[in-house]
Design an enzyme around this catalytic site. Structure first.
Site, PDB file in Angstrom:
ATOM      1  N   LYS A  19     -23.049  -9.516  -0.416  1.00  0.00           N
ATOM      2  CA  LYS A  19     -22.505 -10.872  -0.783  1.00  0.00           C
ATOM      3  C   LYS A  19     -22.945 -11.862   0.420  1.00  0.00           C
ATOM      4  O   LYS A  19     -23.542 -13.148   0.135  1.00  0.00           O
ATOM      5  CB  LYS A  19     -20.997 -10.898  -0.665  1.00  0.00           C
ATOM      6  N   ARG A  93      -9.699 -13.271  -4.092  1.00  0.00           N
ATOM      7  CA  ARG A  93      -9.619 -11.670  -4.227  1.00  0.00           C
ATOM      8  C   ARG A  93      -8.502 -10.988  -5.152  1.00  0.00           C
ATOM      9  O   ARG A  93      -8.357  -9.812  -5.042  1.00  0.00           O
ATOM     10  CB  ARG A  93      -9.443 -11.167  -2.715  1.00  0.00           C
ATOM     11  N   ARG A 127     -24.371  -1.923   9.226  1.00  0.00           N
ATOM     12  CA  ARG A 127     -24.348  -3.566   9.290  1.00  0.00           C
ATOM     13  C   ARG A 127     -23.994  -4.024  10.801  1.00  0.00           C
ATOM     14  O   ARG A 127     -22.886  -3.480  11.580  1.00  0.00           O
ATOM     15  CB  ARG A 127     -23.255  -3.635   8.638  1.00  0.00           C
ATOM     16  N   ARG A 160     -18.809  -4.806  13.263  1.00  0.00           N
ATOM     17  CA  ARG A 160     -17.445  -5.422  13.025  1.00  0.00           C
ATOM     18  C   ARG A 160     -16.289  -4.210  13.193  1.00  0.00           C
ATOM     19  O   ARG A 160     -16.657  -3.061  12.909  1.00  0.00           O
ATOM     20  CB  ARG A 160     -17.270  -5.819  11.515  1.00  0.00           C
ATOM     21  N   ARG A 171     -10.692  -0.659   2.526  1.00  0.00           N
ATOM     22  CA  ARG A 171     -11.020  -2.169   1.837  1.00  0.00           C
ATOM     23  C   ARG A 171     -11.714  -1.873   0.440  1.00  0.00           C
ATOM     24  O   ARG A 171     -11.385  -2.741  -0.285  1.00  0.00           O
ATOM     25  CB  ARG A 171     -12.157  -2.731   2.915  1.00  0.00           C
TER      26      ARG A 171
HETATM   27  P1  AMP Z   1     -14.643 -10.039   4.193  1.00  0.00           P
HETATM   28  O1  AMP Z   1     -15.564 -10.231   5.491  1.00  0.00           O
HETATM   29  O2  AMP Z   1     -14.912 -11.019   3.209  1.00  0.00           O
HETATM   30  O3  AMP Z   1     -14.967  -8.661   3.935  1.00  0.00           O
HETATM   31  O4  AMP Z   1     -13.320 -10.176   4.889  1.00  0.00           O
HETATM   32  C1  AMP Z   1     -12.817  -9.756   5.767  1.00  0.00           C
HETATM   33  C2  AMP Z   1     -11.167  -9.324   5.893  1.00  0.00           C
HETATM   34  O5  AMP Z   1     -10.450 -10.531   5.783  1.00  0.00           O
HETATM   35  C3  AMP Z   1     -10.762  -8.720   4.438  1.00  0.00           C
HETATM   36  O6  AMP Z   1     -10.739  -7.096   4.569  1.00  0.00           O
HETATM   37  C4  AMP Z   1      -9.243  -9.100   4.351  1.00  0.00           C
HETATM   38  O7  AMP Z   1      -8.502  -8.164   5.506  1.00  0.00           O
HETATM   39  C5  AMP Z   1      -9.301 -10.425   4.969  1.00  0.00           C
HETATM   40  N1  AMP Z   1      -9.686 -11.503   3.724  1.00  0.00           N
HETATM   41  C6  AMP Z   1     -10.714 -12.261   3.447  1.00  0.00           C
HETATM   42  N2  AMP Z   1     -10.658 -12.799   2.447  1.00  0.00           N
HETATM   43  C7  AMP Z   1      -9.645 -12.742   2.041  1.00  0.00           C
HETATM   44  C8  AMP Z   1      -8.794 -13.244   0.752  1.00  0.00           C
HETATM   45  N3  AMP Z   1      -9.479 -13.848  -0.065  1.00  0.00           N
HETATM   46  N4  AMP Z   1      -7.613 -12.659   0.460  1.00  0.00           N
HETATM   47  C9  AMP Z   1      -6.824 -11.942   1.550  1.00  0.00           C
HETATM   48  N5  AMP Z   1      -7.653 -11.348   2.603  1.00  0.00           N
HETATM   49  C10 AMP Z   1      -8.859 -11.636   2.840  1.00  0.00           C
END
Ligand code: AMP
Length: 226
Positions: A19, A93, A127, A160, A171
């Site tokens: 993404k 999400r 990554r 990360r 996740r």
């Molecule tokens: P990402 O980089 O988009 O994978 O986001 C990293 C983490 O941030 C996720 O595993 C969630 O813990 C939190 N997170 C990001 N976006 C959301 C969302 N829309 N709703 C809830 N938690 C989120």
């Protein structure tokens, strides 16, 4: 391509589906603003605000943050963009988040990256991220020019905290249980466009061609009405 009217898109896909990379290419090619919920959260965490520390505990365990907090955070940032076109990445999400977005904006298209979980598990371990900008590299298929350093700033890359195998599994579970229903939500609205594959560089030309077609059609409509 120059956009003739406001265009609002969402990109979806499991964590590690590419993404970030595809979003970067879309924003470069089509001039949309990239709004990434993960980046917004990580900026808060880096700033070490009280909220940021609470968030970190949740994120490091691979759990989703509360819907109302996320909706408030993201809608606030979107409002600040006014009439600019955007690409939303990482939000919504959950169904509740999708409904909150729907109440405020109508989404033109949802790009869904459909990448097998097995591919993702392997991929996330390779990554590397440039934290200040959110730029993402993969040592297998999208390596930085100099190993371990960001292409633009030359600053060090890091892995990360939530890319550990245990957290990745969590996740992916959260994605399956909470986010996959959102795909169905958008499918029923007729705005979902799915792209399947295992390699970002092979998926990208299809996404690019789709957006080119879509934006040409929208531009013609605008011209027709003008
Ligand atoms: P990402 O980089 O988009 O994978 O986001 C990293 C983490 O941030 C996720 O595993 C969630 O813990 C939190 N997170 C990001 N976006 C959301 C969302 N829309 N709703 C809830 N938690 C989120």
């Amino acid at each position: 391509m120059v956009l003739q009217r406001v265009f609002r898109a969402v990109i979806m896909g499991p964590p590690g589906s590419g993404k970030g990379t595809i979003s970067e290419r879309i924003t470069k090619s089509f001039g949309l603003k990239h709004v990434s919920s993960g980046d917004i959260l990580r900026n808060n965490m880096n700033a070490k605000t009280e909220l940021g520390l609470l968030m970190k505990a949740c994120i490091d365990q691979g759990q989703l943050l509360p819907d109302n907090m996320m909706a408030r955070l993201i809608l606030h940032d979107l409002r600040a963009l006014g009439n600019e076109s955007w690409l939303l990445d990482g939000f919504p999400r959950t169904i509740l988040q999708a409904e909150a977005l729907d109440d405020a904006y109508s989404v033109d298209t949802v790009i869904n990256l459909n990448v097998p979980f097995e591919t993702i598990k392997k991929r996330l371990s390779s990554r590397w991220t440039h934290t200040p900008s959110g730029r993402v590299y993969n040592i297998d298929f999208n390596p930085p020019k100099v190993p371990g350093l960001d292409d633009v700033t030359g600053e060090p890359l890091v892995q990360r905290d939530d890319d550990t195998p245990h957290t990745v599994s969590r996740r992916l579970k959260a994605y399956e249980n909470q986010t996959e229903p959102v795909l169905e939500y958008y499918r029923s609205k007729g705005v979902l466009q799915t792209f399947s594959g295992t390699e970002t560089n092979k998926i990208w030309p299809h996404v690019e061609a789709f957006l080119q077609r879509k934006l040409t059609i929208l531009s013609k409509k605008v011209a027709g009405h003008g």
